[in-house]
Design a protein around this motif. Structure first.
Motif, PDB file in Angstrom:
ATOM      1  N   LEU A   1       0.842  -1.194   0.000  1.00 27.58           N
ATOM      2  CA  LEU A   1       0.000   0.000   0.000  1.00 27.58           C
ATOM      3  C   LEU A   1       0.877   1.244   0.000  1.00 27.58           C
ATOM      4  CD1 LEU A   1      -2.569  -0.979   2.794  1.00 27.58           C
ATOM      5  CD2 LEU A   1      -2.988  -1.017   0.332  1.00 27.58           C
ATOM      6  N   ASN A   2       0.217   2.407  -0.130  1.00 25.05           N
ATOM      7  CA  ASN A   2       0.949   3.666   0.035  1.00 25.05           C
ATOM      8  C   ASN A   2       0.956   4.109   1.489  1.00 25.05           C
ATOM      9  OD1 ASN A   2      -1.836   4.474   0.128  1.00 25.05           O
ATOM     10  ND2 ASN A   2      -1.214   6.570  -0.360  1.00 25.05           N
ATOM     11  N   LEU A   3       0.327   3.332   2.371  1.00 24.45           N
ATOM     12  CA  LEU A   3       0.360   3.570   3.815  1.00 24.45           C
ATOM     13  C   LEU A   3       1.173   2.456   4.464  1.00 24.45           C
ATOM     14  CD1 LEU A   3      -3.451   4.343   4.410  1.00 24.45           C
ATOM     15  CD2 LEU A   3      -1.645   5.922   3.683  1.00 24.45           C
ATOM     16  N   PRO A   4       1.973   2.756   5.477  1.00 21.38           N
ATOM     17  CA  PRO A   4       2.846   1.727   6.045  1.00 21.38           C
ATOM     18  C   PRO A   4       2.155   0.796   7.034  1.00 21.38           C
ATOM     19  CG  PRO A   4       3.227   3.818   7.137  1.00 21.38           C
ATOM     20  CD  PRO A   4       2.232   4.094   6.043  1.00 21.38           C
ATOM     21  N   VAL A   5       0.913   1.101   7.405  1.00 18.30           N
ATOM     22  CA  VAL A   5       0.187   0.277   8.369  1.00 18.30           C
ATOM     23  C   VAL A   5      -1.199  -0.028   7.815  1.00 18.30           C
ATOM     24  CG1 VAL A   5       1.409   1.051  10.431  1.00 18.30           C
ATOM     25  CG2 VAL A   5      -0.540   2.380   9.583  1.00 18.30           C
ATOM     26  N   PHE A   6      -1.887  -0.995   8.466  1.00 27.73           N
ATOM     27  CA  PHE A   6      -3.215  -1.369   8.003  1.00 27.73           C
ATOM     28  C   PHE A   6      -4.231  -1.194   9.135  1.00 27.73           C
ATOM     29  CE2 PHE A   6      -6.325  -4.445   6.055  1.00 27.73           C
ATOM     30  CZ  PHE A   6      -6.552  -3.672   4.931  1.00 27.73           C
ATOM     31  N   PHE A   7      -5.508  -1.326   8.788  1.00 22.93           N
ATOM     32  CA  PHE A   7      -6.600  -1.011   9.710  1.00 22.93           C
ATOM     33  C   PHE A   7      -6.912  -2.144  10.674  1.00 22.93           C
ATOM     34  CE2 PHE A   7      -6.993   1.541   5.956  1.00 22.93           C
ATOM     35  CZ  PHE A   7      -7.383   2.792   6.419  1.00 22.93           C
ATOM     36  N   ILE A   8      -6.521  -3.346  10.357  1.00 22.98           N
ATOM     37  CA  ILE A   8      -6.788  -4.510  11.203  1.00 22.98           C
ATOM     38  C   ILE A   8      -5.520  -5.349  11.280  1.00 22.98           C
ATOM     39  CG2 ILE A   8      -9.287  -4.629  10.805  1.00 22.98           C
ATOM     40  CD1 ILE A   8      -8.732  -6.631   8.574  1.00 22.98           C
ATOM     41  N   ARG A   9      -5.478  -6.272  12.227  1.00 24.29           N
ATOM     42  CA  ARG A   9      -4.278  -7.073  12.411  1.00 24.29           C
ATOM     43  C   ARG A   9      -4.511  -8.561  12.180  1.00 24.29           C
ATOM     44  NH1 ARG A   9      -5.291  -5.155  17.913  1.00 24.29           N
ATOM     45  NH2 ARG A   9      -3.573  -3.709  17.635  1.00 24.29           N
ATOM     46  N   ASP A  10      -5.745  -8.949  11.901  1.00 26.90           N
ATOM     47  CA  ASP A  10      -6.057 -10.359  11.699  1.00 26.90           C
ATOM     48  C   ASP A  10      -6.924 -10.479  10.446  1.00 26.90           C
ATOM     49  OD1 ASP A  10      -7.200 -13.013  11.846  1.00 26.90           O
ATOM     50  OD2 ASP A  10      -6.760 -13.051  13.981  1.00 26.90           O
ATOM     51  N   ALA A  11      -6.548 -11.376   9.536  1.00 29.37           N
ATOM     52  CA  ALA A  11      -7.287 -11.542   8.282  1.00 29.37           C
ATOM     53  C   ALA A  11      -8.729 -11.973   8.509  1.00 29.37           C
ATOM     54  CB  ALA A  11      -6.577 -12.562   7.390  1.00 29.37           C
TER      55      ALA A  11
ATOM     56  N   PRO B   1       5.923  -6.946  16.631  1.00 34.51           N
ATOM     57  CA  PRO B   1       6.436  -6.505  15.330  1.00 34.51           C
ATOM     58  C   PRO B   1       5.719  -7.154  14.150  1.00 34.51           C
ATOM     59  CG  PRO B   1       7.971  -8.033  16.348  1.00 34.51           C
ATOM     60  CD  PRO B   1       6.930  -7.725  17.378  1.00 34.51           C
ATOM     61  N   LEU B   2       4.917  -8.193  14.396  1.00 38.03           N
ATOM     62  CA  LEU B   2       4.155  -8.837  13.332  1.00 38.03           C
ATOM     63  C   LEU B   2       2.750  -8.258  13.205  1.00 38.03           C
ATOM     64  CD1 LEU B   2       5.164 -12.583  13.845  1.00 38.03           C
ATOM     65  CD2 LEU B   2       6.379 -10.762  12.635  1.00 38.03           C
ATOM     66  N   ASP B   3       2.461  -7.223  13.972  1.00 38.93           N
ATOM     67  CA  ASP B   3       1.163  -6.554  13.953  1.00 38.93           C
ATOM     68  C   ASP B   3       1.159  -5.508  12.843  1.00 38.93           C
ATOM     69  OD1 ASP B   3      -1.117  -5.059  14.425  1.00 38.93           O
ATOM     70  OD2 ASP B   3      -0.719  -4.729  16.549  1.00 38.93           O
ATOM     71  N   ASP B   4       0.271  -5.667  11.855  1.00 36.28           N
ATOM     72  CA  ASP B   4       0.253  -4.755  10.710  1.00 36.28           C
ATOM     73  C   ASP B   4      -0.233  -3.357  11.050  1.00 36.28           C
ATOM     74  OD1 ASP B   4       1.169  -6.831   9.225  1.00 36.28           O
ATOM     75  OD2 ASP B   4      -0.621  -7.102   8.002  1.00 36.28           O
ATOM     76  N   THR B   5      -0.730  -3.133  12.247  1.00 41.59           N
ATOM     77  CA  THR B   5      -1.145  -1.788  12.645  1.00 41.59           C
ATOM     78  C   THR B   5       0.004  -1.011  13.284  1.00 41.59           C
ATOM     79  OG1 THR B   5      -1.878  -2.324  14.915  1.00 41.59           O
ATOM     80  CG2 THR B   5      -3.449  -2.728  13.128  1.00 41.59           C
ATOM     81  N   LYS B   6       1.198  -1.594  13.297  1.00 41.73           N
ATOM     82  CA  LYS B   6       2.342  -0.977  13.971  1.00 41.73           C
ATOM     83  C   LYS B   6       3.490  -0.687  13.012  1.00 41.73           C
ATOM     84  CE  LYS B   6       0.627  -1.257  18.159  1.00 41.73           C
ATOM     85  NZ  LYS B   6      -0.734  -1.718  17.774  1.00 41.73           N
TER      86      LYS B   6
ATOM     87  N   PHE C   1      -3.010   2.924  20.964  1.00 40.03           N
ATOM     88  CA  PHE C   1      -3.022   4.388  21.087  1.00 40.03           C
ATOM     89  C   PHE C   1      -1.650   5.048  21.017  1.00 40.03           C
ATOM     90  CE2 PHE C   1      -6.663   2.624  23.350  1.00 40.03           C
ATOM     91  CZ  PHE C   1      -7.706   3.262  22.698  1.00 40.03           C
ATOM     92  N   CYS C   2      -0.596   4.340  21.385  1.00 37.69           N
ATOM     93  CA  CYS C   2       0.725   4.962  21.469  1.00 37.69           C
ATOM     94  C   CYS C   2       1.214   5.454  20.112  1.00 37.69           C
ATOM     95  CB  CYS C   2       1.727   3.977  22.076  1.00 37.69           C
ATOM     96  SG  CYS C   2       3.385   4.689  22.278  1.00 37.69           S
ATOM     97  N   GLN C   3       1.241   4.597  19.115  1.00 39.22           N
ATOM     98  CA  GLN C   3       1.762   5.011  17.809  1.00 39.22           C
ATOM     99  C   GLN C   3       0.858   6.028  17.103  1.00 39.22           C
ATOM    100  OE1 GLN C   3       3.344   2.026  15.193  1.00 39.22           O
ATOM    101  NE2 GLN C   3       4.744   1.228  16.736  1.00 39.22           N
ATOM    102  N   PRO C   4      -0.481   5.912  17.178  1.00 39.69           N
ATOM    103  CA  PRO C   4      -1.300   7.007  16.621  1.00 39.69           C
ATOM    104  C   PRO C   4      -1.006   8.356  17.271  1.00 39.69           C
ATOM    105  CG  PRO C   4      -2.655   5.080  17.001  1.00 39.69           C
ATOM    106  CD  PRO C   4      -1.310   4.775  17.594  1.00 39.69           C
TER     107      PRO C   4
END
Length: 525
Positions: A168-178, A316-321, A460-463
């Protein structure tokens, strides 16, 4: 490069009693130039039907008399209409509207200390690539300047098979589990009742999914609207594993950096451009290439020893991070250069099939829950959209010969002259041979089977860090974009989402709340 070897036809004819010993399986394939296109008609060539018969009239149906009814025997008319009805294939569920280009990747130096993937070893060797840009939620007729994540998919035609990075053009995603992916996409798509976009449905999902907060701070920032792919970064988002020849593994995240300043497009400008030129990003891409101006992206990675994962305050395997760059700095790998326009959009871009499940030796899946689900979902989507033999299409065909015992199915382009399509076998010398097993064992996992969230979420920390690094103008543009949509939602959804923003930053909640009030006042007036 695409494999163009010709295989001679079987000249032996029918053999009622073939020899007991069969020859190794060989595949026959169409001969196509390296740019994946069939030859064009030469001036003076005759127009023909699909079976090669000449066509004398393309404007008039066959009738009984000049004014009589059309005949069912007019196979030329029937073929023309029947093929026209089938010219389109199912639209992608996501990433439906896209544009793409061909080019090459060249590494700066060998990545042998980190991975044995062949295309990352030799700085003098170029690997052919295809990059497809896209919007995620919109349909094929949607505007390029809609606020939407952008796809950044790269297909490397390597000497060991195709390797796809679907980012994507964003480095993170909206959810962490498919498991939540269909729900997320359903909430963003038009209402199934009215088929109209409905911000209330989208924000209902967001307000009940705190993990989406980080991506919201990216999507509603200045990165959320794009009008020029030349000025758009790409990110792999998922975490992969690189393994070197000695069996040492490391986690890896991908970054494709354009190196140019982004265009700042606020909500109102995005709407204006959507009406003025809804294809502005696609047009800009093809105009640049037609003028001989290639697009360049620097391929960088972040690397992490898996042993470091437990010491981090996040998974580190969390796509929201994000991985902090001060601890895991960007390492330059090579350059992607796009310098060739597609010659036929449908054949080379619409039929292009990307899938995170397309790996090559030296690159493995991590336990990233989104990646694990995507490894199945994308390949399955292509089987539905293009057919089970989609990897035989010229644009998806690997640059190396393919040997397996799969056969037939819709649109099968290759066939074997051998009668042996099973293993083990003695009649064909047990060919094709299996590859030797990896010299090192794979990752070790142990534990009870469970359905549970990851242990370290911290939504909340990274946002908060992301929001605090924005300029005042960008914060205002973000508040305007979010407030405009939340003003169209009911009070319960507004309250839930503002409570989440409050935990990210009271200032963020205040600005959005103020914008909601302004829009609601305008609506009442």
């Amino acid at each position: 490069m695409i494999n163009n070897r010709r295989f001679p036809p079987n000249s032996r004819g029918f053999q009622p009693n073939p020899p007991r010993r069969q020859q190794p399986m060989r595949q026959r394939q169409q001969s196509l130039p390296e740019n994946h296109t069939a030859s064009r008609p030469e001036p003076g060539e005759m127009l023909t039907a699909g079976n090669g018969a000449p066509i004398y009239d393309t404007a008039n149906s066959e009738t009984i008399g000049q004014d009589g009814p059309v005949l069912l025997q007019d196979v030329q008319l029937i073929e023309k209409l029947a093929h026209f009805n089938r010219e389109r294939i199912p639209e992608r569920v996501v990433h439906a509207k896209g544009a793409g280009a061909f080019g090459y990747f060249q590494p700066y130096e060998s990545m042998a200390p980190y991975t044995c993937a062949a295309f990352l070893q030799d700085p003098s060797r170029r690997t052919k690539i295809l990059v497809r840009f896209s919007t995620v939620i919109g349909s094929t007729g949607s505007a390029d300047t809609a606020r939407d994540p952008r796809g950044f998919a790269v297909k490397f035609y390597t000497s060991e098979g195709n390797y796809d990075v679907v980012g994507l053009n964003l480095p993170v995603f909206f959810i962490r589990d498919a498991m939540k992916f269909p729900d997320f996409i359903h909430s963003q798509k038009p209402s199934p009742r009215t088929n109209l976009p409905d911000p209330e449905r989208a924000w209902d999902f967001f307000s009940l999914s705190p993990e989406s907060l980080h991506s919201i701070t990216w999507l509603y920032s200045d990165r959320g609207i794009v009008k020029d792919y030349r000025k758009m970064d790409g990110f792999g988002v998922n975490t992969f594993i690189w393994v070197n020849a000695q069996g040492k593994r490391c986690y890896v995240k991908y970054h494709f950096l354009c190196g140019e300043d982004m265009d700042v497009i606020d909500r109102k400008e995005g709407v204006r451009l959507a009406g003025l030129d809804p294809d502005i990003a696609t047009r800009s891409l093809y105009q640049s290439l037609s003028e001989g101006k290639p697009l360049k992206y620097e391929f960088c990675v972040q690397l992490m020893d898996p042993k470091e994962a437990d010491s981090l305050p996040f998974d580190p395997l969390d796509d929201t991070k994000l991985w902090p760059k001060d601890r895991f700095p960007l390492k330059k790998v090579g350059v992607l250069v796009l310098n060739q326009m597609p010659e036929n959009y449908f054949a080379q871009i619409e039929q292009a099939a990307f899938a995170p499940g397309n790996l090559v030796p030296g690159i493995e899946f991590s336990a990233d829950k989104m990646l694990q689900g995507r490894s199945f979902a994308y390949l399955d989507a292509q089987r539905y959209r293009l057919g089970v033999n989609f990897q035989q299409l010229p644009v998806n065909r690997p640059a190396v010969p393919v040997h397996n015992d799969q056969q037939d199915g819709s649109m099968a382009y290759f066939y074997s002259s051998s009668s042996i399509n099973y293993k083990p076998n003695s009649l064909a010398g047990n060919l094709p041979l299996e590859s030797p097993s990896p010299c090192t064992p794979g990752m070790h996992y142990a534990g009870a089977v469970t359905r549970s969230p990851i242990s370290k979420t911290d939504d909340f920390c990274q946002p908060k860090e992301r929001y605090e690094c924005m300029s005042e103008d960008e914060k205002n543009r973000m508040a305007d974009a979010i407030g405009y949509e939340l003003a169209q939602c009911n009070k319960e959804i507004q309250t839930r989402q503002l409570d989440l923003f409050e935990q990210v930053s009271p200032d963020m909640a205040h600005r959005v709340r103020h914008q909601i009030m302004l829009f609601e006042t305008k609506q009442r007036g």
